[in-house]
Scaffold this active site. Sequence first.
Site, mmCIF file in Angstrom:
data_model
loop_
_atom_site.group_PDB
_atom_site.id
_atom_site.type_symbol
_atom_site.label_atom_id
_atom_site.label_comp_id
_atom_site.label_asym_id
_atom_site.label_seq_id
_atom_site.Cartn_x
_atom_site.Cartn_y
_atom_site.Cartn_z
ATOM 1 N NE ARG A 1 -3.231 0.014 3.033
ATOM 2 C CZ ARG A 1 -2.629 0.067 4.229
ATOM 3 N NH1 ARG A 1 -1.910 1.113 4.563
ATOM 4 N NH2 ARG A 1 -2.755 -0.935 5.071
ATOM 5 C CE1 TYR B 1 -14.733 16.408 -14.880
ATOM 6 C CE2 TYR B 1 -14.097 15.713 -12.678
ATOM 7 C CZ TYR B 1 -14.450 15.401 -13.972
ATOM 8 O OH TYR B 1 -14.503 14.096 -14.346
ATOM 9 C CG ASP C 1 -8.481 20.132 -12.062
ATOM 10 O OD1 ASP C 1 -7.644 19.837 -12.935
ATOM 11 O OD2 ASP C 1 -9.535 19.493 -11.883
ATOM 12 C CE LYS D 1 -10.219 13.391 -17.944
ATOM 13 N NZ LYS D 1 -10.609 14.480 -17.073
HETATM 14 C C1 LIG Z 1 -11.505 14.407 -15.917
HETATM 15 C C2 LIG Z 1 -11.201 15.519 -14.982
HETATM 16 C C3 LIG Z 1 -11.013 15.278 -13.629
HETATM 17 C C4 LIG Z 1 -11.227 13.932 -13.001
HETATM 18 O O1 LIG Z 1 -10.367 12.941 -13.426
HETATM 19 P P1 LIG Z 1 -10.794 11.389 -13.364
HETATM 20 O O2 LIG Z 1 -9.505 10.697 -13.573
HETATM 21 O O3 LIG Z 1 -11.785 11.202 -14.466
HETATM 22 O O4 LIG Z 1 -11.378 11.135 -12.011
HETATM 23 C C5 LIG Z 1 -10.675 16.335 -12.824
HETATM 24 N N1 LIG Z 1 -10.552 17.575 -13.309
HETATM 25 C C6 LIG Z 1 -10.729 17.849 -14.613
HETATM 26 C C7 LIG Z 1 -10.573 19.253 -15.093
HETATM 27 C C8 LIG Z 1 -11.080 16.843 -15.494
HETATM 28 O O5 LIG Z 1 -11.304 17.121 -16.785
#
Ligand SMILES: *Cc1c(COP(=O)(O)O)cnc(C)c1O
Length: 397
Positions: A62, A116, A188, A213
Amino acid sequence: MSKTDVQKGDFTRVVSAGRRKEWTQGIVNTPVWRASTILYDSVADLRAAGGRDTHHRLFYGRKGTPTQWSLADALTELEPGAEGTFLYPSGVAAIAAALLSVLSPGDELLLPDSAYDPTRSMATGLLKRMGIATRFYDPLIGAGIADLIADKTRAIIMESPGSLTFEVQDVPAIVAAAKARGVVTLLDNTWATPLFFTAIAHGVDLTILACTKYVVGHSDVMLGSVSAAPGHFARLRDTSFQLGQVASPDDCWLGSRGLRTMAIRLKQHEASALQIAQWLAEQPEVASVLHPALPSCPGHAQFVRDFKGSSGLFSFVLNGGDEAARAALIDGLDHFGIGYSWGGFESLALPVDPQRYRTVTRREDAGPLVRLQIGLEDPADLIADLAAGLERFSAAR
Ligand SMILES: *Cc1c(COP(=O)(O)O)cnc(C)c1O
């Protein structure tokens, strides 16, 4: 077209970052080290391991293995000024851990109205239940955020550009107001990645990536990360361990593999998306294009000042039309998939309705919005596809 090309150093950095000999064992990319149990030579050895810092030391599965450490280290190397990075099984898990590492009951969080949607839901659900209040703010508020900071305000989260509508925030102004009041800042930074916006160098304390992403880049893995400025990493790591967070070594291995091509992919996403955004801006069926590198995008001046490049995701507003006309555009596209997420090699088109989520800002759009993720196909093929789509929209409008 782009403000500056990806710096030469970025290509080299994504190729070499995190590849320590003791982790790779001579293999080019750090291999998958799978583990739950780690075996010790003796009771004394076991006791000694338990009393020591587990950072980059095998202790129990972990707490990670070289596969996770290699990717975490690589992301720390790519984020100038970062002290360390923790990985999570999704971007949303990363946002949750970052927020929980700074907030306690009685605190208040400031959150942009353009955030988001799952981040909003976390604030109005889990955080609210824990006695943490959230105040939503206009993403374009800039230095005006100072007026919203109260004694109980503990953290300000930013997302720049905003989800769906791409407002570019004045991060330095918000950071300055936060620092003046001892408030922690989070960002973010999924859209720009550290290659296009250096969050910690701009004063941000905790910078979050949905690695799902652009780091992964192939639409096949969920992964998140938080990189922390000096003084914030220990608490982030402790909180994450207490939450039991661990990203799978297999997924981290795929993340590392994706990272090696991230700079070159971003360069192509940038060039193709700019070409398509500029083409869309000239079409009579399009009222406006919400792409940070275009002057029509709110916060464009901040983009020009702070960013080193733009990525492949943006929206456009249709000129009139309704849900059915927008669906006629999207449904017939050959090269754009219809689905959530983005950052992979393939193009996507999504109907988006930002006003559904807003609570403190109002949008008066000329028509419905479409969000595009521009993939690595030939831009000419994508433009021809969109041109046919706009004709279908016109016929249905
Ligand atoms: C997709 C996304 C997330 C979340 O990511 P996941 O891996 O899908 O949980 C957070 N912030 C933004 C801006 C996103 O586009």
